[in-house]
Design a protein around this motif. Sequence first.
Motif, short mmCIF file in Angstrom:
data_model
loop_
_atom_site.label_atom_id
_atom_site.label_comp_id
_atom_site.label_asym_id
_atom_site.label_seq_id
_atom_site.Cartn_x
_atom_site.Cartn_y
_atom_site.Cartn_z
N ASP A 118 63.64 79.01 25.01
CA ASP A 118 62.67 79.26 26.08
C ASP A 118 63.12 80.39 27.01
O ASP A 118 62.37 80.83 27.87
CB ASP A 118 62.36 77.99 26.88
N GLY A 119 64.36 80.88 26.84
CA GLY A 119 64.86 82.00 27.63
C GLY A 119 65.23 81.64 29.06
O GLY A 119 65.61 82.51 29.83
N MET A 120 65.14 80.37 29.42
CA MET A 120 65.41 79.98 30.80
C MET A 120 66.68 79.16 30.98
O MET A 120 67.10 78.92 32.09
CB MET A 120 64.21 79.19 31.34
N ARG A 121 67.30 78.73 29.88
CA ARG A 121 68.47 77.86 29.98
C ARG A 121 69.58 78.33 29.06
O ARG A 121 69.33 78.89 28.00
CB ARG A 121 68.09 76.42 29.63
N LEU A 122 70.79 78.04 29.51
CA LEU A 122 71.99 78.42 28.77
C LEU A 122 72.90 77.21 28.70
O LEU A 122 73.14 76.55 29.72
CB LEU A 122 72.68 79.58 29.49
N LEU A 123 73.39 76.90 27.51
CA LEU A 123 74.36 75.83 27.33
C LEU A 123 75.74 76.44 27.55
O LEU A 123 76.06 77.48 26.98
CB LEU A 123 74.24 75.27 25.91
N VAL A 124 76.58 75.78 28.38
CA VAL A 124 77.86 76.34 28.79
C VAL A 124 78.94 75.26 28.71
O VAL A 124 78.72 74.14 29.16
CB VAL A 124 77.79 76.87 30.24
N ASN A 125 80.10 75.61 28.16
CA ASN A 125 81.29 74.78 28.31
C ASN A 125 81.98 75.25 29.57
O ASN A 125 82.22 76.45 29.73
CB ASN A 125 82.24 74.94 27.12
N SER A 126 82.28 74.32 30.48
CA SER A 126 82.85 74.71 31.77
C SER A 126 83.85 73.67 32.26
O SER A 126 83.68 72.47 32.02
CB SER A 126 81.74 74.87 32.81
N THR A 127 84.87 74.16 32.97
CA THR A 127 85.84 73.26 33.60
C THR A 127 85.47 72.96 35.05
O THR A 127 86.30 72.42 35.78
CB THR A 127 87.27 73.87 33.55
N TYR A 137 72.96 75.74 32.33
CA TYR A 137 72.80 76.72 33.40
C TYR A 137 71.36 77.19 33.36
O TYR A 137 70.88 77.71 32.35
CB TYR A 137 73.76 77.90 33.20
N ASP A 138 70.65 77.01 34.47
CA ASP A 138 69.24 77.38 34.58
C ASP A 138 69.16 78.83 35.06
O ASP A 138 69.51 79.13 36.20
CB ASP A 138 68.55 76.44 35.56
N LEU A 139 68.71 79.71 34.21
CA LEU A 139 68.65 81.14 34.52
C LEU A 139 67.58 81.49 35.54
O LEU A 139 67.55 82.60 36.05
CB LEU A 139 68.44 81.95 33.24
N THR A 140 66.70 80.53 35.87
CA THR A 140 65.66 80.78 36.87
C THR A 140 66.10 80.37 38.27
O THR A 140 65.37 80.57 39.22
CB THR A 140 64.36 80.03 36.52
N ARG A 141 67.29 79.77 38.38
CA ARG A 141 67.79 79.31 39.67
C ARG A 141 69.06 80.08 40.02
O ARG A 141 69.58 80.84 39.21
CB ARG A 141 68.08 77.82 39.63
N SER A 142 69.59 79.83 41.20
CA SER A 142 70.83 80.50 41.60
C SER A 142 71.77 79.52 42.29
O SER A 142 71.35 78.44 42.72
CB SER A 142 70.53 81.69 42.53
N ASP A 145 72.62 75.16 42.42
CA ASP A 145 71.38 74.55 41.92
C ASP A 145 71.11 74.89 40.46
O ASP A 145 70.31 74.22 39.80
CB ASP A 145 70.18 75.00 42.75
N ALA A 146 71.75 75.92 39.94
CA ALA A 146 71.52 76.34 38.55
C ALA A 146 72.28 75.45 37.55
O ALA A 146 71.96 75.47 36.37
CB ALA A 146 71.94 77.79 38.37
N TRP A 147 73.27 74.70 38.01
CA TRP A 147 74.15 73.93 37.13
C TRP A 147 73.76 72.46 37.04
O TRP A 147 73.58 71.80 38.05
CB TRP A 147 75.59 74.02 37.62
#
Length: 157
Positions: A118-127, A137-142, A145-147
Amino acid sequence: MPIPLPLEELVTLPITMGLTVSPDGEHVAYYDNRSGRMELCSLHLRTRERRQHTSGQPPATPRSAPVWSADSRALFLAWDHDGNERTALHVLTLDTGEVRALHHQPGSMDFPVHAHPDGMRLLVNSTRGGQMNVWQYDLTRSGEDAWTPLTTQPNST
């Protein structure tokens, strides 16, 4: 019988890693060291045009390949934030060469895994939060709030 390859020649062979094909099937992104340093490059599969997108910014880790955006116009990367070995998410727009940092929590390491169609979300491995977990990670937010955490178990990835 195989011909032995001298060590001096073996260590000069180019290394290519982290190959990923764009969703439209027209490009491949990868890291290679043809310039003498590990660089992010792409290859147009039909024309064979090779582009180098970085100048001395190595990949965070060999297992952290670039991730294509759903529209094949950008790459998501894990780059060392300020030389402290804490990787932050960045997006590289291929047409302009612009690199932009996405939100980063100091002390965490973020590795892009997959861009949603959908171009709006990214799956991320994060510590973030202390342990490596899977986040959206929601690419439409900042900002924070994006996480959104998708797993919360220690060592879940």
